[in-house]
Design an enzyme around this catalytic site. Structure first.
Site, PDB file in Angstrom:
ATOM      1  N   LYS A  38     -64.337 -58.390 -27.292  1.00 15.58           N
ATOM      2  CA  LYS A  38     -62.906 -58.091 -27.494  1.00 15.58           C
ATOM      3  C   LYS A  38     -62.705 -57.386 -28.834  1.00 15.58           C
ATOM      4  O   LYS A  38     -63.629 -57.329 -29.654  1.00 15.58           O
ATOM      5  CB  LYS A  38     -62.119 -59.400 -27.457  1.00 15.58           C
ATOM      6  CG  LYS A  38     -62.568 -60.378 -28.529  1.00 15.58           C
ATOM      7  CD  LYS A  38     -62.118 -61.801 -28.238  1.00 15.58           C
ATOM      8  CE  LYS A  38     -62.620 -62.714 -29.346  1.00 15.58           C
ATOM      9  NZ  LYS A  38     -62.302 -64.107 -29.113  1.00 15.58           N
ATOM     10  N   ARG A 132     -54.317 -73.685 -27.374  1.00 13.65           N
ATOM     11  CA  ARG A 132     -54.110 -72.242 -27.432  1.00 13.65           C
ATOM     12  C   ARG A 132     -53.927 -71.828 -25.980  1.00 13.65           C
ATOM     13  O   ARG A 132     -52.948 -72.226 -25.367  1.00 13.65           O
ATOM     14  CB  ARG A 132     -55.296 -71.577 -28.136  1.00 13.65           C
ATOM     15  CG  ARG A 132     -54.972 -70.216 -28.698  1.00 13.65           C
ATOM     16  CD  ARG A 132     -56.086 -69.609 -29.522  1.00 13.65           C
ATOM     17  NE  ARG A 132     -57.326 -69.407 -28.761  1.00 13.65           N
ATOM     18  CZ  ARG A 132     -58.368 -68.712 -29.212  1.00 13.65           C
ATOM     19  NH1 ARG A 132     -58.333 -68.165 -30.420  1.00 13.65           N
ATOM     20  NH2 ARG A 132     -59.457 -68.545 -28.476  1.00 13.65           N
ATOM     21  N   TYR A 248     -53.627 -46.878 -59.262  1.00 14.33           N
ATOM     22  CA  TYR A 248     -52.272 -47.436 -59.214  1.00 14.33           C
ATOM     23  C   TYR A 248     -52.154 -48.649 -60.130  1.00 14.33           C
ATOM     24  O   TYR A 248     -53.045 -49.514 -60.145  1.00 14.33           O
ATOM     25  CB  TYR A 248     -51.949 -47.908 -57.806  1.00 14.33           C
ATOM     26  CG  TYR A 248     -51.510 -46.810 -56.862  1.00 14.33           C
ATOM     27  CD1 TYR A 248     -50.400 -46.023 -57.143  1.00 14.33           C
ATOM     28  CD2 TYR A 248     -52.204 -46.582 -55.683  1.00 14.33           C
ATOM     29  CE1 TYR A 248     -49.999 -45.030 -56.255  1.00 14.33           C
ATOM     30  CE2 TYR A 248     -51.807 -45.594 -54.794  1.00 14.33           C
ATOM     31  CZ  TYR A 248     -50.697 -44.820 -55.087  1.00 14.33           C
ATOM     32  OH  TYR A 248     -50.294 -43.837 -54.225  1.00 14.33           O
ATOM     33  N   MET A 296     -54.581 -46.309 -50.445  1.00 16.97           N
ATOM     34  CA  MET A 296     -54.601 -46.218 -48.979  1.00 16.97           C
ATOM     35  C   MET A 296     -55.863 -45.531 -48.462  1.00 16.97           C
ATOM     36  O   MET A 296     -56.463 -45.980 -47.486  1.00 16.97           O
ATOM     37  CB  MET A 296     -53.355 -45.454 -48.496  1.00 16.97           C
ATOM     38  CG  MET A 296     -53.219 -45.440 -46.985  1.00 16.97           C
ATOM     39  SD  MET A 296     -51.821 -44.465 -46.413  1.00 16.97           S
ATOM     40  CE  MET A 296     -50.437 -45.416 -47.024  1.00 16.97           C
TER      41      MET A 296
END
Ligand SMILES: *Cc1c(COP(=O)(O)O)cnc(C)c1O
Length: 348
Positions: A38, A132, A248, A296
């Site tokens: 998954k 769950r 930054y 980023m």
């Protein structure tokens, strides 16, 4: 077609993946060993992972959703695919079309499945204490699964890597389920669970994280190998004078003149800001440390001691999963599944 080279790559080791699966499979005292793929194979690329594991003999694969299942088609010959989130109200068409089985997890899902036609093979999830997904044991006792053609009867451990008492309680609940519910196979263990002993392994084991290099049980140390290594290219080199800041927020100031390499990697690639201060890697055989905040798309490294460095050189990031988890506070699972789409996934 325009060829555009990627300044960011995820080097993936076929041998380490296969060696990890074989080691996990060998822990099984007669149990089959499948693979949880998954979340795009925990970020590595689900189809590539599936084809490689199938080549090594793995036949049982698990994804979360029908979209993940669709992305894997066509399945290799002889392979079975189970969809862990089962059969939601919008899943009827995919479930009727895609050669995969839903892992039915509620009365609603069972009803939907039965309406699609009786007797089709399915899997089922039983809740043995995690709350769950899954049917409650009382619901089974009331006949909730009667008439289903169950291939795999699953349950999932909440604390396989943390708490033996909780796992033992879930084990005995699952053993009781096995007495009352007929299925071709029973399956309880994830990566950590299959290391808890033969009792936990039943017919089919479902490791995920350990296939990809995660260490979630002491027995795995020295046996499970790192599979994924992120690498980023140097975009620019600069000499930062003593007293000037980098990045930054100006959180890092050069204590003395420093040679700095700015590389093509940032939090948008899943290299999250919690790596700042701990980021490290190898550049031309020298260890280098990151400085300042993670942007980023960019990150700076102090390369003063890395010998001759040129624009375009590659930094290979330290990505030993237990080690990075310890340093960043991220889980080993998060470290892999957040790796972004800008990485060229490169198997070798
Ligand atoms: C993700 C998952 C697994 C694999 O778990 P790991 O801890 O990664 O080994 C197995 N079974 C189910 C139901 C899962 O959701």
């Amino acid at each position: 077609m325009l060829e555009i080279s990627s300044p960011l790559r995820l080097r993936l080791s076929h041998d380490a993946l296969i060696s990890n699966w074989r080691w996990l499979a060998a822990q099984g005292d007669g149990a089959l060993c499948g693979a949880a793929i998954k979340a795009n194979g925990y970020g590595l690329g689900a189809r590539e992972v599936m084809l490689r594991l199938a080549g090594a003999g793995c036949r049982h694969f698990f994804v979360a959703t029908w979209a993940e299942a669709a992305a894997l088609l066509p399945l290799p010959a002889g392979c079975e695919l189970s969809v862990l989130h089962g059969l939601g109200p919008d899943d009827i068409v995919p479930a009727a079309t895609i050669p995969a089985r839903p892992v039915l997890a509620s009365l609603e899902q069972i009803q939907r499945w039965t309406l699609m036609g009786a007797g089709r093979p399915c899997d089922i999830m039983v809740d043995t204490g995690m709350n769950r997904l899954g049917l409650r044991v009382e619901q089974l006792a009331q006949g909730a699964a009667d008439g289903l053609n169950i291939v795999n009867c699953l349950s999932h451990l909440s604390s396989a890597d943390e708490d033996l008492d909780i796992s033992a309680a879930q084990l005995s609940a699952f053993q009781a389920v096995k007495q009352q519910l007929k299925a071709q196979r029973y399956s309880l263990a994830n990566s950590a669970g299959l290391c808890l002993g033969a009792d936990y392994q039943f017919d089919l084991m479902r490791p995920g994280i350990a296939l990809y290099g995660g260490i979630v049980h002491p027995h795995m140390v020295g046996n499970i190998r790192q599979v994924a290594v992120p690498e980023a290219r140097v975009l620019q080199l600069r000499t930062v004078p003593a007293g000037e800041a980098v990045g930054y927020g100006c959180t890092w100031t050069a204590p003395h003149e420093t040679r700095v390499a700015v590389v093509n990697l940032g939090y948008a690639d899943g290299y999250l800001r919690c790596h700042a201060g701990n980021g490290s890697g190898m550049l031309n055989g020298h260890g280098v440390n990151s400085i300042g905040r993670v942007s980023m798309d960019l990150l700076a490294f102090d390369v003063s001691d890395a010998g001759h460095v040129a624009e375009g050189d590659w930094i290979s990031l330290s990505y030993d999963l237990p080690d990075q988890a310890e340093k960043t506070g991220l889980s080993q699972y998060e470290l892999l599944t957040t790796l972004g789409q800008r990485f060229l996934r490169s198997w070798e």
